[in-house]
Enzyme design. Sequence first.
Site, PDB file in Angstrom:
ATOM      1  CG  MET A 202      -2.153  -1.291   1.272  1.00 38.25           C
ATOM      2  SD  MET A 202      -3.085  -1.468  -0.053  1.00 38.25           S
ATOM      3  CE  MET A 202      -4.579   0.010   0.062  1.00 38.25           C
ATOM      4  CD  GLN A 288       0.278   4.926   2.644  1.00 41.47           C
ATOM      5  OE1 GLN A 288      -0.254   3.595   2.139  1.00 41.47           O
ATOM      6  NE2 GLN A 288      -0.379   6.016   1.609  1.00 41.47           N
ATOM      7  CB  CYS A 434     -10.211   6.704 -12.294  1.00 39.11           C
ATOM      8  SG  CYS A 434     -12.163   5.978 -12.992  1.00 39.11           S
TER       9      CYS A 434
END
Length: 623
Positions: A202, A288, A434
Amino acid sequence: MTLDTETTGTTASSTTGTDATGAADATRASSGPRPVRAPRGTELSCLGWQQEAALRMLMNNLDPEVAEHPDDLVVYGGTGKAARSWEAFDAMVETLKTLKDDETMLVQSGKPVGVFRTNEWSPRVLIANSNLVGDWANWEDFRKLDAMGLMMYGQMTAGSWIYIGTQGILQGTYETFSAVANADFGGTLAGTITLTAGVGGMGGAQPLAVTMNDGVAICIDVDRTRIDRRVEHRYLDVAASSLDEALELAIAARDEKRPLSIGVVGNAAEMVPELLARKAPIDIVTDQTSAHDPLSYLPIGTRFEDMAAEAAADPADFTRRSQAAMRAHVEAMVGFQDAGAVVFDYGNSIRGEARTAGYDRAFAFPGFVPAYIRPLFAEGKGPFRWAALSGDPADIAATDKAILELFPENESLKKWITMAGERVAFQGLPARICWLGYGERHLAGLKFNEMVASGELSAPIVIGRDHLDSGSVASPYRETEAMLDGSDAIADWPLLNAMVNVASGATWVSIHQGGGVGMGRSIHAGQVIVADGTDLAAEKLGRVLVADPGMGVIRHADAGYEIAIDVAAERGVRVPMQEHRGSRGGAGRVSEDAAGEKPATESAATESFAGDTAEGTVDGPRP
């Protein structure tokens, strides 16, 4: 652009070198780690494309190009798995191959537990991962059950079979940094340096998201192989040999206003405080790392090579030392904020772990959703992703073109799709993501279905999303942090989301606990639907891709967000309480004067219903 352009239709089964068809006997004989690669092309391994889509996406999650540790069935996030065991993986593959068009396979924490006859509108797979009753929803109890072979940690898209590699989080990360640029730096990150850590499945999106916004990023990770992988996949530009070199490269690029991302090996709990002590010219700080699970965060003084062994030998002591390291990390982040940097949490619970370690300023900086993303969520906008089951990059190029033709006035979308086509390398099956909102996703889904039917696409498209979406998650430390009405922890919404997706005809639906932020801290739902070119698929797409983002609109309208209330009214989303109040002249909005702050319980309830009267009769108890 792709790392894998093979489109021969060869089927990679659960057994290395064995065709998927008729592989059950070989599978049973080798129920252990082996390379997994999803079939390509138009030859079916299953009885229909819905089942085939689930099979291919399950396998794709474990493709070595996609998964962090495929031999351990770990897809991303340190411990997020696609299947509980190799035996369970093999059983799911076998079952999907024989599953009929009116049957549903049930998966309990990564293991198939039943098949029932349902109907053709029902999901082909229903998944529940990592769900524990409240008092047991903690890492200690989960790990006991995990060790007994009774559960697995599904993260979000790992256990729900719709992970598409680092691109899956890239646009959300890009949108966040774009919002930071617009809010704090005049619309661009050019001339700024971002400091962050974690470039795994991620976090690996961060360097490219920063450079797409024209900024410079220094990205720390304890694992050299992660940095090397991000460089190989073009998410990260260069790897520095030391913190000194990383800072030197960053300052030079900043001064030239040249986008550059730099990876450096080290422990963020040591490097971030060191950079603060040096008064490094850092403009933006986030993180992260896998802080959601203390056993996946490296304590100070522990070598990375010894991390797994130490965590296994004494989990409680490792957790304590890990939390102490997170405290040092967060203290330095707060120090940068005090020095004038823009600092935000990226939803990995590092603030909560630092607070557990005794740091009382852990929440001095906000989470990224209330700081930057919530307005998008309030209008039902979020991560819409799709993968080409053919394995052919040309199918993604065709869908990219279709998206731009569908939404020609959306300049932000045009910029993203263009940059993604030029700069994003595919991992596993070619895919795209998107952000689309309510009233847009179903148009894209129906268009893709038409393209499959006409032959413009060579095989069906599978459409899904992250569980990090506008109306599918309850996560008080991330997506639902600081809700306007104080409803941060209410978990009815993701359950309703899962149920409405089942009712609408999704191909597979999942409910997970603990994804992103750790055990006991979130409940979330996912849906995936297949555009296979049939009339039935069109009927389902027209329902699922309206109801799913619609959940984001009604969730935020219920919380009093004016943008959501307006979107519902303008786009025809039925919200019964708004209809009821509108027919009687009531307002029904929570004041947004203190948006981002939790209102007092009494004031929120009072403000929501104040003045609700009809013909002089108070809206309250009556016969």
